[in-house]
Design a protein around this motif. Sequence first.
Motif, PDB file in Angstrom:
ATOM      1  N   UNK A 150     -13.549  -1.786  -2.362  1.00 43.72           N
ATOM      2  CA  UNK A 150     -14.547  -3.004  -2.426  1.00 43.72           C
ATOM      3  C   UNK A 150     -14.891  -3.352  -4.158  1.00 43.72           C
ATOM      4  N   UNK A 151     -15.338  -1.844  -4.704  1.00 42.98           N
ATOM      5  CA  UNK A 151     -15.214  -1.678  -6.115  1.00 42.98           C
ATOM      6  C   UNK A 151     -14.035  -2.298  -6.727  1.00 42.98           C
ATOM      7  N   UNK A 152     -12.908  -1.841  -6.289  1.00 46.64           N
ATOM      8  CA  UNK A 152     -11.732  -2.502  -7.023  1.00 46.64           C
ATOM      9  C   UNK A 152     -11.394  -3.994  -6.966  1.00 46.64           C
ATOM     10  N   UNK A 153     -11.695  -4.417  -5.896  1.00 44.95           N
ATOM     11  CA  UNK A 153     -11.738  -6.028  -5.546  1.00 44.95           C
ATOM     12  C   UNK A 153     -12.614  -6.750  -6.497  1.00 44.95           C
ATOM     13  N   UNK A 154     -13.896  -6.076  -6.353  1.00 46.51           N
ATOM     14  CA  UNK A 154     -14.909  -6.783  -7.352  1.00 46.51           C
ATOM     15  C   UNK A 154     -14.370  -7.052  -8.919  1.00 46.51           C
ATOM     16  N   UNK A 158      -8.271  -7.786  -6.665  1.00 48.26           N
ATOM     17  CA  UNK A 158      -6.987  -6.927  -6.022  1.00 48.26           C
ATOM     18  C   UNK A 158      -7.602  -5.660  -5.332  1.00 48.26           C
ATOM     19  N   UNK A 159      -6.665  -5.179  -4.574  1.00 50.15           N
ATOM     20  CA  UNK A 159      -6.684  -3.906  -3.971  1.00 50.15           C
ATOM     21  C   UNK A 159      -5.364  -3.267  -4.114  1.00 50.15           C
ATOM     22  N   UNK A 160      -5.305  -1.848  -4.423  1.00 52.24           N
ATOM     23  CA  UNK A 160      -3.800  -1.178  -4.634  1.00 52.24           C
ATOM     24  C   UNK A 160      -3.882  -0.188  -3.612  1.00 52.24           C
ATOM     25  N   UNK A 220      -3.213  -7.420  -2.355  1.00 50.99           N
ATOM     26  CA  UNK A 220      -2.934  -6.097  -2.177  1.00 50.99           C
ATOM     27  C   UNK A 220      -1.670  -5.832  -2.952  1.00 50.99           C
ATOM     28  N   UNK A 221      -1.577  -4.733  -3.811  1.00 56.28           N
ATOM     29  CA  UNK A 221      -0.544  -4.528  -4.523  1.00 56.28           C
ATOM     30  C   UNK A 221      -0.104  -3.029  -4.476  1.00 56.28           C
TER      31      UNK A 221
END
Length: 274
Positions: A150-154, A158-160, A220-221
Amino acid sequence: MIAVTGVTGNLGRLVIEDLLARVPARDLVALARTPKKAEDLLGGGVEVRHCDHDDAASVDAALAGIEVLLLVSGPDMTPGVRVRQHRTVVEAAVRAGVRRVAYTSAVGAEDGRGPVADHTATERALREAGPAYTVLRNALYSEAFLGAALVQAGKEGEITSSTGGRPLNTARLRDLALAASAALTGSGHENATYELLGPLWTYPELAEVLTRVLGRPIKHREITDAEAGWLGGVFPAVRAGALATTGSDLARLLGRPPSGLEETVTALVARTAG
């Protein structure tokens, strides 16, 4: 009397809160190394006792009159410390005549290796001690993974991960707490071991859920383990299928299906916003 250790931590506090809906407050004892941090429970009628796992005398006093105990695994993972502390509690429980000790272990503790070795040793101590036991082998907390995502998406949109699309089995912290509460108050849990597993999910699925919940595209990556930070130590096990097991014990204790990915993400987003 039911006592719960670690009530100033996230899991222990949730257990106490749910127990208050199941049994009278006068039948509950909250155990804490620093009782002042749990003094808000006094207003609800819960007795708070000092319990320092490094002080056997304080543990003996804390367990006086206790019939059922939940030993929440300690946070100190320094080699040798946690097992010693847990044994102190188990031995005090025997001296106090506690009828049953429940313990929050971890999925995989049957093999006794790596990060679960402390849980394996504690389970062995419980089985050898004498009182009835209930072993609650908790899955990894969903919040640890979803909170980081959630932190990364904000920040990045994206999320990895380096999971290769393989599934993970994690469980919502609240579900694990409610399962523990049910095991403490229900019947038929003596000398039982439960594998508390949530529903499987993948990082691509998480990106789709975040897109719906946040109302904006989240992709997502795949990355390398080295790029994944602390999760890079977990993802190889995910790729190997080590977290792809399922089971029905959590649903059995909850009396309902465990929280799914979208429900857990939605609750986490709401809590973060609050």
